[in-house]
Design a protein around this motif. Sequence first.
Motif, short mmCIF file in Angstrom:
data_model
loop_
_atom_site.label_atom_id
_atom_site.label_comp_id
_atom_site.label_asym_id
_atom_site.label_seq_id
_atom_site.Cartn_x
_atom_site.Cartn_y
_atom_site.Cartn_z
N ILE A 89 58.54 66.62 23.07
CA ILE A 89 57.73 65.53 22.52
C ILE A 89 56.28 65.65 23.01
O ILE A 89 55.36 65.11 22.41
CB ILE A 89 58.34 64.16 22.91
N GLY A 90 56.07 66.40 24.11
CA GLY A 90 54.72 66.53 24.66
C GLY A 90 54.45 65.47 25.71
O GLY A 90 55.39 64.86 26.23
N PRO A 91 53.18 65.23 26.02
CA PRO A 91 52.86 64.31 27.13
C PRO A 91 53.26 62.87 26.83
O PRO A 91 53.11 62.41 25.70
CB PRO A 91 51.34 64.43 27.26
N LEU A 92 53.79 62.19 27.88
CA LEU A 92 54.19 60.78 27.76
C LEU A 92 53.56 59.98 28.88
O LEU A 92 53.41 60.51 29.98
CB LEU A 92 55.71 60.67 27.85
N PRO A 93 53.20 58.72 28.69
CA PRO A 93 53.23 58.02 27.41
C PRO A 93 52.29 58.66 26.40
O PRO A 93 51.31 59.30 26.79
CB PRO A 93 52.80 56.60 27.76
N LYS A 96 46.21 58.87 23.22
CA LYS A 96 45.28 58.99 22.09
C LYS A 96 44.57 60.33 22.19
O LYS A 96 44.50 60.93 23.27
CB LYS A 96 44.23 57.89 22.17
N VAL A 97 43.99 60.78 21.08
CA VAL A 97 43.28 62.06 21.06
C VAL A 97 42.25 62.11 22.20
O VAL A 97 42.15 63.11 22.93
CB VAL A 97 42.59 62.31 19.70
N GLU A 99 42.29 60.88 25.00
CA GLU A 99 42.91 60.97 26.34
C GLU A 99 43.79 62.22 26.50
O GLU A 99 44.27 62.51 27.61
CB GLU A 99 43.80 59.74 26.59
N LEU A 100 44.03 62.93 25.39
CA LEU A 100 44.94 64.09 25.43
C LEU A 100 44.28 65.24 26.20
O LEU A 100 43.19 65.70 25.85
CB LEU A 100 45.28 64.53 23.99
N ARG A 101 44.95 65.71 27.25
CA ARG A 101 44.39 66.82 28.04
C ARG A 101 44.74 68.12 27.35
O ARG A 101 45.86 68.30 26.86
CB ARG A 101 44.98 66.80 29.46
N ILE A 102 43.80 69.05 27.36
CA ILE A 102 43.98 70.33 26.67
C ILE A 102 45.24 71.05 27.20
O ILE A 102 45.98 71.67 26.44
CB ILE A 102 42.71 71.20 26.75
N GLU A 103 45.48 70.93 28.52
CA GLU A 103 46.65 71.62 29.08
C GLU A 103 47.96 71.02 28.56
O GLU A 103 48.96 71.72 28.39
CB GLU A 103 46.62 71.69 30.62
N ASP A 104 47.96 69.71 28.28
CA ASP A 104 49.16 69.08 27.72
C ASP A 104 49.36 69.49 26.26
O ASP A 104 50.48 69.66 25.80
CB ASP A 104 49.08 67.56 27.84
N LEU A 105 48.23 69.63 25.55
CA LEU A 105 48.32 70.11 24.16
C LEU A 105 48.87 71.54 24.16
O LEU A 105 49.78 71.87 23.38
CB LEU A 105 46.93 70.08 23.51
N ARG A 106 48.36 72.38 25.08
CA ARG A 106 48.85 73.77 25.17
C ARG A 106 50.33 73.80 25.51
O ARG A 106 51.09 74.59 24.94
CB ARG A 106 48.08 74.55 26.24
N MET A 107 50.75 72.94 26.44
CA MET A 107 52.18 72.91 26.84
C MET A 107 53.07 72.53 25.66
O MET A 107 54.16 73.07 25.50
CB MET A 107 52.39 71.91 27.98
N THR A 108 52.60 71.62 24.85
CA THR A 108 53.39 71.20 23.68
C THR A 108 53.52 72.36 22.69
O THR A 108 54.61 72.65 22.18
CB THR A 108 52.72 69.98 23.00
N PRO A 144 49.97 60.20 10.02
CA PRO A 144 49.16 60.07 11.25
C PRO A 144 49.55 58.88 12.12
O PRO A 144 49.00 57.80 12.01
CB PRO A 144 47.73 59.88 10.68
N TYR A 145 50.52 59.08 13.04
CA TYR A 145 50.90 58.03 13.99
C TYR A 145 49.99 58.12 15.22
O TYR A 145 49.88 59.21 15.83
CB TYR A 145 52.35 58.21 14.44
N ALA A 146 49.37 57.01 15.60
CA ALA A 146 48.49 57.01 16.78
C ALA A 146 49.28 57.47 18.01
O ALA A 146 50.40 57.02 18.23
CB ALA A 146 47.92 55.62 17.01
N GLY A 147 48.71 58.37 18.80
CA GLY A 147 49.33 58.84 20.03
C GLY A 147 50.15 60.11 19.87
O GLY A 147 50.56 60.72 20.86
N TRP A 148 50.38 60.54 18.63
CA TRP A 148 51.31 61.65 18.40
C TRP A 148 50.60 62.98 18.12
O TRP A 148 51.21 63.89 17.55
CB TRP A 148 52.25 61.31 17.22
N SER A 149 49.33 63.08 18.47
CA SER A 149 48.55 64.25 18.01
C SER A 149 49.11 65.60 18.50
O SER A 149 49.12 66.57 17.73
CB SER A 149 47.08 64.11 18.42
N ALA A 150 49.58 65.69 19.74
CA ALA A 150 50.06 66.99 20.25
C ALA A 150 51.33 67.41 19.49
O ALA A 150 51.40 68.49 18.90
CB ALA A 150 50.34 66.89 21.75
N TYR A 151 52.32 66.54 19.47
CA TYR A 151 53.59 66.83 18.80
C TYR A 151 53.36 67.08 17.31
O TYR A 151 53.85 68.07 16.74
CB TYR A 151 54.51 65.63 19.02
N SER A 152 52.61 66.17 16.67
CA SER A 152 52.42 66.26 15.21
C SER A 152 51.73 67.56 14.81
O SER A 152 52.14 68.22 13.85
CB SER A 152 51.56 65.09 14.73
#
Length: 222
Positions: A89-93, A96-97, A99-108, A144-152
Motif C-alpha cells: 500500500i506504500g507509506p501509512l498513514p 498528501k503529495v 508530504e510524500l517522501r521520495i524514498e517512500d514513493l521509490r519503496m512503493t 484520484p483519491y487524496a493520499g493515495w498518490s504512491a500506490y495509485s
Amino acid sequence: MSAEKSIVITGGTSGLGYEIMNAFLNAGWNVAICGRRKAEIEKIRSKRNGQLIAEICDIRIESSISIFLNKVKMEYGGIYVLILNAATIGPLPLPKVEELRIEDLRMTFETNFFGNFNFLKYSIPLLKDGGIVVHITSDAATVPYAGWSAYSSSKAAFDAIIRILNVELTERKIQAFSYDPGDMDTEMHHMALPEDRSPLKNPKDVAGKLLDEVMERLERNE
Ligand SMILES: NC(=O)c1ccc[n+]([C@@H]2O[C@H](COP(=O)([O-])OP(=O)(O)OC[C@H]3O[C@@H](n4cnc5c(N)ncnc54)[C@H](OP(=O)(O)O)[C@@H]3O)[C@@H](O)[C@H]2O)c1
C-alpha cells in the motif's frame, strides 16, 4: 507434469492471493504461490492438499524470483496463467503529495512496479502459448483519491506495461490484462483505511469471479 493448468500467483500468503490459490486448487490446477512470511508459507504447505508449490520469495529480489521460478519450471514445466497480485500500500498513514517522501514513493514502486516487472520478465520465457497474465490493479489507478498518490501511480504505471505486453504477445495468443478486484476485506484494506466501515467484498468471492473470467478467456482463445 504438464504446464497445462499451471498457475503462478505472487503474494499467496493472505487476502486475495490466498483465495485465488484455494479457488484454483479446488478446480484441480497445479498452483504455485509465493510470499515473504515464512510462518504463513509453512502453514499453507502443511494445510493444503493438491498440487501446490509454496515458497518464500520477495518479488523485489531478483535472485529470489529466479529460484522460485526455476522450481516452477522443474515441477510444472511452464506457466499457463500468471497472476501478479503481490503489492504494498506504500507509506501509512496515507500522505498528501506535498508530504510524500521520495524514498517512500521509490519503496512503493520497488514492489508494485519494479518487483512486478522483474517477476514478469523472468516469467515470460516460461509462459505457454495461449496463456494469460493478470495484473491485480485498483480503481485507485484511475480515480484520484487524496493520499493515495504512491500506490495509485505505481498501479497505473504497471497497468501501462500490461497493455503493451498484451499487444506484444498477440502472436503467441497470450492475453495480458489488469483486473480491479474492488474494495475487499483484507489486511491491506484495513491497514490503509482502518476507520472505513463501508461494506467490503469477501476476497473468496472475488477469487471465484476471477477463476470464471480466466476460464472464459482461455475457452474463447481455443
Ligand atoms: N484490499 C483491497 O481493497 C484492494 C482493492 C484493490 C486492489 N487490491 C489489490 O489486491 C492485491 C492483493 O491485496 P490484498 O488486499 O489481498 O492484501 P494483502 O492481504 O495484504 O495481500 C498482499 C500479498 O502480497 C504479498 N506481498 C507483498 N509484498 C511482497 C513482496 N515484496 N514479495 C512477495 N509477496 C509480497 C503479501 O505476502 P507477504 O507479506 O507474505 O510477503 C500478501 O500475500 C494487491 O495487488 C492489492 O493492491 C486490493
